[in-house]
Design a protein around this motif. Structure first.
Motif, PDB file in Angstrom:
ATOM      1  N   CYS A 194       0.840  -1.206   0.000  1.00  0.00           N
ATOM      2  CA  CYS A 194       0.000   0.000   0.000  1.00  0.00           C
ATOM      3  C   CYS A 194       0.874   1.255   0.000  1.00  0.00           C
ATOM      4  O   CYS A 194       0.604   2.210  -0.735  1.00  0.00           O
ATOM      5  CB  CYS A 194      -0.935   0.015   1.208  1.00  0.00           C
ATOM      6  N   LEU A 203       1.062   4.028  -2.930  1.00  0.00           N
ATOM      7  CA  LEU A 203       0.789   5.451  -2.707  1.00  0.00           C
ATOM      8  C   LEU A 203       1.962   6.294  -3.196  1.00  0.00           C
ATOM      9  O   LEU A 203       1.770   7.329  -3.839  1.00  0.00           O
ATOM     10  CB  LEU A 203       0.519   5.713  -1.216  1.00  0.00           C
ATOM     11  N   GLN A 263      -2.887  -1.134  -6.980  1.00  0.00           N
ATOM     12  CA  GLN A 263      -3.319  -0.184  -5.952  1.00  0.00           C
ATOM     13  C   GLN A 263      -2.955   1.246  -6.336  1.00  0.00           C
ATOM     14  O   GLN A 263      -3.644   2.184  -5.967  1.00  0.00           O
ATOM     15  CB  GLN A 263      -2.695  -0.536  -4.600  1.00  0.00           C
ATOM     16  N   PHE A 273      -5.274   4.563  -6.017  1.00  0.00           N
ATOM     17  CA  PHE A 273      -4.803   5.759  -5.295  1.00  0.00           C
ATOM     18  C   PHE A 273      -4.809   6.973  -6.220  1.00  0.00           C
ATOM     19  O   PHE A 273      -5.187   8.071  -5.817  1.00  0.00           O
ATOM     20  CB  PHE A 273      -3.392   5.547  -4.764  1.00  0.00           C
ATOM     21  N   LEU A 292      -3.629  13.314   2.610  1.00  0.00           N
ATOM     22  CA  LEU A 292      -3.967  12.104   3.357  1.00  0.00           C
ATOM     23  C   LEU A 292      -5.423  12.069   3.827  1.00  0.00           C
ATOM     24  O   LEU A 292      -6.109  11.074   3.604  1.00  0.00           O
ATOM     25  CB  LEU A 292      -2.996  11.905   4.532  1.00  0.00           C
ATOM     26  N   SER A 348      -8.196   4.994   0.705  1.00  0.00           N
ATOM     27  CA  SER A 348      -7.106   4.222   1.308  1.00  0.00           C
ATOM     28  C   SER A 348      -7.641   3.012   2.043  1.00  0.00           C
ATOM     29  O   SER A 348      -7.045   1.932   1.989  1.00  0.00           O
ATOM     30  CB  SER A 348      -6.318   5.085   2.283  1.00  0.00           C
TER      31      SER A 348
END
Lengths: 307, 278
Positions: free
Chosen positions: A89, A93, A176, A180, A211, A218
């Motif tokens: 992850c 990101l 992923q 993102f 964030l 997320s």
């Protein structure tokens, strides 16, 4: 009154006709196997002698709790999950932040990060099996270039799982990253402009705008990575056959080993049921957790008057 | 302004480096596929052995001559297209019914499908194998096609899409005397081409790379798909380094081409509703 009911009957019939193919295939290839799995988990069904099957109730489950190899399989799976999920992850990101720019040529970078995802797991596993080889493997040649002695990698009990983890993270991160990236592109530009006026630095913008804005996506990425990691099988099957000394044996691999290789369907079904139950429990907890957080936020809002 | 320009260059440099690092294994694979060196993987002693003296297609040729690779390509295409066609029909109809037909039991089935999304395929493979065996379709194309046709995920995806189709469109067709099925196939389906393409490419790439289930159900060589074929090819006998790499490259190229042609739909598929693995 009567006409509506006739019309509704017609609608009912059409609806069920549209559903029919799905219901047929869903019943035969999903519901029936689930029910069979549940029932067989209470039996000692052995594929080579199906006529001798007896109901043994919870014997399979009791045996599983004493099965050291099963414990090892759970441990290995958890090790894989606990490392792969956060690392993959975070890497995804990072890659998404790297390619989240409008400049020329970024399509190629995205493609570079995404290419391993389209390459099948079989190809990737066979490729890395050669890379990890003790003799003539790329990694050992690299190590010898800097003076490190040759490593066992896949043949070394303490390294094999980490070799698979390294490869899996590389193979999967692009997936992923795409999710993102969709999240990052959905963050309103105005927030960053406002932060610029307040002379916020890049780190502050990242922690206070980026964030929080991508928090929902997320948690979604976290869940799909988690689910995928729990199902790990192909890598172990192709690269190490679960070895050395069961160090890369996962739960799915153990289902395969007991149920297919040893043909102990009863025992294999019991493992399958526990595996499925873990997924159901996890999703129940996830929903409860989401509800709990929602309730807490409401409570806080009522106490603090909306702040 | 200066700062922005420097940042732009920094991003290009970092992306190029990380991108090369990321692509290294695949570049290595494609380069080695054209390497004429007749070396077994275990005989390689230095990096120099990896660099080809010249490029040759002989490795690619031997992938197709030593094993019936074309046949495996045909098999895989059969499984992929067979599955995709069925998947599109079965799940789009169900998704449409759940989105636009208010039949009795609609809500119940929808909730059931959402719950079934959680069940992992790996948890039912043993008994699914027994079902397939009982039906007598083990070791036939049906063994890989039929169990994949029903998919809670695709039904869910189609339903979400059809919810956005205006009900007035459907009612107008019905007032014109169009039956439910002809309304669906002639009026609704043409509006849903993007979601059909998305499902097509997700399922096609999935089926092309599928290994676990075909490996369980297809035991005779004549029915192997490409993934089983390359696994057998690279483990069965000691082939040259370049030949093994060529076999890996050969099964990767078609799916790369499909992806490049339809990447917009693929990326939309996983970016906006990418919950396939749930």
């Amino acid at each position: 009154m009567k006409t509506t009911s006739v019309r509704q009957k017609c609608i009912d019939r059409t609806g069920w006709l549209f559903m029919l193919p799905a219901i047929v295939f869903g019943t035969v290839f999903l519901i029936v196997p689930i029910v069979m799995c549940f029932l067989y988990s209470f039996s000692d069904f052995y594929m080579l002698r199906p006529e001798a099957t007896q109901t043994v109730w919870f014997d399979n489950y009791v045996a599983l709790f004493r099965d050291e190899i099963f414990g090892k399989a759970i441990g290995n799976t958890l090790l894989f999950v606990v490392i792969v999920v956060p690392v993959q992850c975070a890497l995804a990101l990072g890659l998404a932040l790297l390619v989240n720019r409008k400049d020329r040529g970024y399509g190629i970078f995205k493609l570079a990060y995404f290419a391993p995802v389209i390459t099948s797991m079989t190809v990737v596993s066979l490729l890395f099996q050669l890379f990890y080889a003790r003799d003539g493997g790329v990694f050992n040649l690299l190590l010898s270039a800097i003076g490190v002695p040759a490593q066992g990698f896949l043949q070394d009990e303490s390294q094999a799982m980490f070799c698979i983890i390294f490869m899996s993270v590389w193979q999967g991160a692009g997936y992923q990253m795409i999710i993102f990236l969709a999240g990052l592109q959905g963050v309103p530009k105005e927030l960053y402009e406002a932060a610029d006026i307040d002379a916020a630095n890049a780190w502050d913008k990242f922690t206070h705008i980026t964030l929080p804005s991508i928090a929902p996506i997320s948690s979604f990425v976290f869940v799909i990575t988690l689910v995928g990691a729990f199902k790990m099988f192909t890598q172990s099957y192709i690269m190490t056959s679960g070895g050395p000394n069961d160090s890369t044996l996962t739960v799915v691999y153990y289902i395969f080993q007991k149920g297919m290789s040893e043909q102990l369907v009863g025992y294999g079904s019991a493992i399958s049921m526990l595996f499925t139950a873990a997924f159901i429990l996890a999703s129940v907890f996830k929903n409860l957790g989401a509800k709990g957080i929602g309730a807490y936020k409401k409570y806080r809002a009522s106490v603090l008057g909306g702040y | 302004m200066r700062r922005k320009k420097i940042l732009k260059i920094v991003f290009y440099v970092v992306n190029t480096l990380v991108g090369l690092l990321f692509l290294f294994p695949l570049l290595f694979m494609f380069l080695s596929a054209f390497n004429p060196a007749r070396t077994l993987p275990t005989q390689i002693g230095s990096f120099g052995d990896f660099l080809p003296e010249y490029l040759t297609a002989s490795n690619l040729v031997s992938v197709f001559t030593r094993i019936p690779m074309l046949k495996y390509f045909g098999n895989t295409l059969l499984y992929a297209f067979g599955t995709v066609l069925g998947v599109l029909v079965v799940n789009s109809m169900a998704g449409y019914a759940l989105a636009k037909i208010n039949f009795k039991g609609n809500r119940l089935i929808y909730n059931f499908i959402v719950i079934m999304l959680i069940i992992p395929f790996e948890g039912i493979t043993l008994t699914l194998y027994l079902v397939v065996k009982t039906l007598g379709i083990l070791d036939t194309p049906f063994a890989v096609i039929l169990p994949s046709l029903f998919s809670c995920f695709y039904i869910f995806m189609f339903r979400q899409f059809f919810l956005g189709v205006p009900t007035a469109l459907i009612e107008a067709a019905e007032i014109d005397g169009s039956g439910a099925f002809s309304t669906y196939f002639r009026i609704v389906v043409p509006t849903a081409v993007p979601v059909f393409i998305t499902v097509f490419i997700l399922e096609f790439i999935g089926k092309w790379g599928d290994y676990y289930w075909p490996m369980l159900t297809l035991t005779s060589e004549t029915w192997f798909n490409v993934q089983i074929a390359i696994k057998e090819f690279s483990t069965a006998s000691p082939y040259h380094w370049g030949t093994v790499m060529a076999s890996l490259a050969v099964v990767t190229v078609p799916v790369l081409v499909v992806f490049l042609c339809l990447q917009k739909y693929y990326i939309e598929g996983i970016a906006t509703q990418g919950i396939k693995d749930m």
